[in-house]
Design a protein around this motif. Structure first.
Motif, PDB file in Angstrom:
ATOM      1  N   UNK A   7     -31.615 -25.708  24.764  1.00  0.00           N
ATOM      2  CA  UNK A   7     -32.079 -27.110  25.232  1.00  0.00           C
ATOM      3  C   UNK A   7     -32.425 -27.962  23.902  1.00  0.00           C
ATOM      4  N   UNK A   8     -32.686 -27.520  22.674  1.00  0.00           N
ATOM      5  CA  UNK A   8     -32.849 -28.143  21.591  1.00  0.00           C
ATOM      6  C   UNK A   8     -31.629 -28.997  21.179  1.00  0.00           C
ATOM      7  N   UNK A   9     -30.603 -28.071  21.261  1.00  0.00           N
ATOM      8  CA  UNK A   9     -29.342 -28.502  20.830  1.00  0.00           C
ATOM      9  C   UNK A   9     -28.996 -29.853  21.830  1.00  0.00           C
ATOM     10  N   UNK A  10     -29.300 -29.761  23.121  1.00  0.00           N
ATOM     11  CA  UNK A  10     -28.828 -30.736  24.211  1.00  0.00           C
ATOM     12  C   UNK A  10     -30.030 -31.959  23.974  1.00  0.00           C
ATOM     13  N   UNK A  12     -33.071 -31.927  25.567  1.00  0.00           N
ATOM     14  CA  UNK A  12     -33.478 -32.037  26.858  1.00  0.00           C
ATOM     15  C   UNK A  12     -34.670 -31.060  27.224  1.00  0.00           C
ATOM     16  N   UNK A  13     -35.688 -31.522  28.224  1.00  0.00           N
ATOM     17  CA  UNK A  13     -36.672 -30.788  28.391  1.00  0.00           C
ATOM     18  C   UNK A  13     -36.303 -29.725  29.319  1.00  0.00           C
ATOM     19  N   UNK A  14     -36.989 -28.536  29.425  1.00  0.00           N
ATOM     20  CA  UNK A  14     -36.708 -27.386  30.168  1.00  0.00           C
ATOM     21  C   UNK A  14     -36.447 -27.699  31.630  1.00  0.00           C
ATOM     22  N   UNK A  15     -37.011 -28.519  31.956  1.00  0.00           N
ATOM     23  CA  UNK A  15     -36.768 -28.844  33.399  1.00  0.00           C
ATOM     24  C   UNK A  15     -35.587 -29.928  33.831  1.00  0.00           C
ATOM     25  N   UNK A  65     -29.711 -17.226  31.022  1.00  0.00           N
ATOM     26  CA  UNK A  65     -30.023 -17.665  29.650  1.00  0.00           C
ATOM     27  C   UNK A  65     -31.682 -17.909  29.756  1.00  0.00           C
ATOM     28  N   UNK A  66     -32.221 -18.531  30.555  1.00  0.00           N
ATOM     29  CA  UNK A  66     -33.719 -18.789  30.646  1.00  0.00           C
ATOM     30  C   UNK A  66     -34.409 -17.450  30.824  1.00  0.00           C
ATOM     31  N   UNK A 377     -38.297 -28.964  22.389  1.00  0.00           N
ATOM     32  CA  UNK A 377     -38.767 -30.327  21.918  1.00  0.00           C
ATOM     33  C   UNK A 377     -39.071 -31.436  22.928  1.00  0.00           C
ATOM     34  N   UNK A 378     -38.022 -31.554  23.521  1.00  0.00           N
ATOM     35  CA  UNK A 378     -37.944 -32.996  24.562  1.00  0.00           C
ATOM     36  C   UNK A 378     -38.704 -32.961  25.495  1.00  0.00           C
ATOM     37  N   UNK A 379     -39.097 -34.034  25.853  1.00  0.00           N
ATOM     38  CA  UNK A 379     -40.036 -34.579  27.152  1.00  0.00           C
ATOM     39  C   UNK A 379     -39.323 -35.580  27.660  1.00  0.00           C
TER      40      UNK A 379
END
Lengths: 491, 173
Positions: A7-10, A12-15, A65-66, A377-379
């Motif tokens: 998710x951090x690499x991309x 993007x938020x988890x949803x 993965x999740x 990180x992402x929101x």
């Protein structure tokens, strides 16, 4: 959870939905491919992105993965976003009407949570003839001070430039720098200002230590115009920002071009800063370093999708930086340090409302941000701004909280216009606008700035011009005023 | 369509300020005055707003006072010609600079804030007010509560942070 999770690499938020994943992949593939990014030499990072994309874009793989990395169980604080409109309702009308929207975001639950990174700094000093004398001495002192306030493991380099660039201290850790007096003793003013040479040398020094654990920042100090290479500088600044290298631009004296320095800083979400003397420089750099190592929220971006019912006619950021935003591409709003509130003002022209409707969609906004202290990180927020519509009999109510910020923005715009008028030689208009600004600032209770502008307006009326020093003082004084929080509290 | 009361410029409905002259399109004179008297929060960068705050308390008549003082062991005459006179450290680019700049007396090293304190002069007396400075203001060793007025007189020893000012004489001119 691993810091380098998919998710951090991309980013993007988890949803994140498939559409977001895809868009992010397209952006990152470009960013990390050597063919499209001259700063990238290997395919390593590109392959990491590709692997993350492969996993997250396949719903089975993503589920696995999740589960294996416990994505849904991690702490996932949210940011607080508020929107206020200048009027509570819109009127039925055969004419267009104006409505302002104030957007506020603060760190909310993450307030107080920072993640500390090491600095990778390049100090870039203009040593053209105009920098001679006391200014250069000030710079010498600053360097010493800077080295003292940095951690011994931070990385620093010093590049000076006039007609060409010279690297006085190549990128090294602070503890390796040793005695700076020998390096600095060679610092002498002379020649012209060719910023591109300096900027590229500084960025090269940064690139030597281009790893994620560092915060990469160029601090550029100049006091003059650069000749003929503005376009190249702007392109390079854009490229640097895309590679997570921030550029802070500081102008000393009065002969620099603030639009140009603002532009260079804008790609990494910053603005230029007016520096009056050595002490101001010292204070600024110290607080800047502190702010940088204190980010609670990073890389805030804003995108508006628009609406059939309105036109966005004006956008401005009021906090933590003061700057006009390009209404076609608002993009980078910078970072929030402890105590900061993000404040953005948007002004819409609403097309005539001839038939009664329940509500009007002003705009759809997408706000992205990163929380460095979080495992993911992402929101991302998608916010629709709707305003109800009423019949002609009822009256819209003014929101005074929004009003006070619109007033600040008006000052900023008036200052820009006065400046433009004066530069074009339209002195009468410029003088009049300055007088109006002085009056308004006086009404706001800031009598000194008001008196200063008043006296400059008088000078201007008599002599037909004002000094560049006065211009800078008025400009950056007005900016600082915009930064002050309003007197009225949140409704 | 709305028309600016000041310059007759036409603006679309809903416009808050005239884009030509900056005048408000929605508030009356009365509400503007009320607005100016609202209590601002003081903990902002440099609180410029303070000057607006006490506008209503201002006295009539001219003020012309000279204070002879020793600041950091140097003799100084401070000429006060306004009701409220600020002391602090000045720097260009600052939205509001103090009336009296303490930088040349080692203000920075001695912990003087940018807008540190205010001297208020009335017909009979003089007062000093600490403007929520970081290192505080003291009279004869007693620390002042911020934003409160304390009388000052000849012979007082006032400290701004660690910078001392001894009042030798106060003369009304």
């Amino acid at each position: 959870m691993n810091e380098k999770n998919h998710y951090n690499v991309m980013n993007i938020p988890r949803d994140a939905n498939q559409d977001m994943i895809k868009r992010s992949y397209q952006r990152l593939a470009k960013k990390y491919h050597p063919d499209s990014n001259p700063f990238i030499k290997t395919l390593d990072q590109f392959f990491i992105v590709q692997e993350a994309y492969r996993v997250l874009s396949d719903s089975n793989e993503r589920n696995m993965y999740d589960v294996s990395s416990n994505v849904n169980a991690i702490e996932y604080p949210q940011l607080k976003l508020n929107k206020h409109t200048s009027w509570n309702v819109l009127k039925m009308s055969n004419d267009p009407q104006i409505i302002d929207v104030l957007l506020e975001m603060d760190p909310g639950e993450v307030s107080g949570k920072v993640s500390t990174k090491r600095f990778n700094l390049a100090l870039l000093v203009d040593t053209s003839t105009s920098m001679a004398g006391s200014r250069l001495d000030a710079v010498k002192r600053i360097l010493g001070g800077l080295l003292e306030s940095l951690d011994k493991n931070d990385v620093i380099s010093l590049v000076v430039f006039n007609d060409r660039a010279r690297i006085l201290i190549p990128a090294k850790r602070v503890y390796e720098v040793g005695d700076i007096s020998t390096a600095i003793s060679g610092l002498e003013a002379g020649g012209g200002t060719e910023m591109f040479a300096g900027l590229s040398a500084g960025i090269d020094e940064i690139l030597k230590n281009k790893v994620d654990e560092y915060l990469h920042q160029v601090i550029l100090l100049t006091d003059g115009h650069t000749y003929g290479d503005e376009e190249k500088c702007i392109e390079l600044a854009y490229l640097a920002a895309n590679n997570d290298i921030g550029i802070t631009t500081l102008g000393m004296g009065s002969e620099w071009d603030e639009h140009f320095l603002d532009k260079i800083a804008s790609y990494s979400g910053d603005t230029s800063q007016y520096i009056s003397d050595g002490e101001a420089l010292h204070t600024f750099i110290e607080s800047k370093l502190k702010r940088m190592s204190n980010h609670e929220v990073e890389n805030v971006t804003l995108e508006n999708l628009g609406s059939k019912a309105t036109n966005l006619i004006f956008a401005m950021q009021l906090s933590p930086l003061v700057k006009m935003l390009d209404i076609k591409n608002m993009d980078n709003l910078g970072h929030l340090s402890s105590g900061d509130t993000l404040r953005v003002l948007l002004e819409y022209e609403v097309h005539p409302i001839k038939k009664p409707v329940d509500s009007v969609l002003l705009d759809t906004l997408i706000l992205n941000a990163e929380i460095p202290s979080c495992d993911i990180r992402a929101r991302s927020f998608v916010e629709e701004i709707q305003v109800p519509n009423v019949d002609e009999k009822s009256m819209p109510t003014l929101n005074r909280y929004v009003y006070q910020y619109v007033e600040k923005a008006v000052l900023f715009r008036m200052e820009e216009r006065a400046n433009l008028d004066i530069k074009k030689g339209n002195i009468a208009n410029g003088t009049k606008t300055l007088q109006n600004i002085a009056k308004k600032i006086g009404e706001m209770g800031v009598s000194q700035l008001s008196e200063f502008i008043q006296s400059e307006a008088l000078q201007l009326g008599v002599k037909g011009k004002y000094t560049e020093e006065a211009e800078k003082k008025i400009r950056y004084g007005t900016r600082e005023l915009c930064l002050l929080p309003g007197k009225l509290e949140t409704p | 369509m709305a028309i600016c009361t000041k310059c007759s410029n036409k603006e679309p409905d809903g416009t808050l300020f005239c884009t030509k002259c900056g005048e408000t399109m929605v508030l009356s004179e009365q509400t503007k005055v009320e607005e100016a008297n609202l209590t601002p929060s003081i903990d902002t960068i440099d609180s410029s707003v303070i000057q607006g705050l006490s506008k209503s308390m201002r006295m009539e008549g001219e003020i012309n006072v000279a204070i002879a003082a020793k600041i950091n062991n140097r003799d100084v005459v401070i000429r006060i010609q306004k009701n409220e006179y600020t002391l602090g450290r000045a720097a260009l680019g600052q939205a509001v600079i103090p009336d009296f700049d303490l930088t040349p007396y080692d203000g920075l090293e001695k912990g003087v804030s940018r807008i540190h304190a205010l001297i208020m002069t009335t017909e009979k007396e003089m007062f000093i007010r600490d403007l929520t400075s970081i290192n505080g203001t003291q009279i004869n060793g007693i620390r002042l509560s911020p934003n409160m007025d304390y009388p000052i007189k000849t012979g007082d020893l006032i400290s701004f942070g660690r910078l001392s000012m001894e009042i030798k004489t106060i003369n009304r001119l």
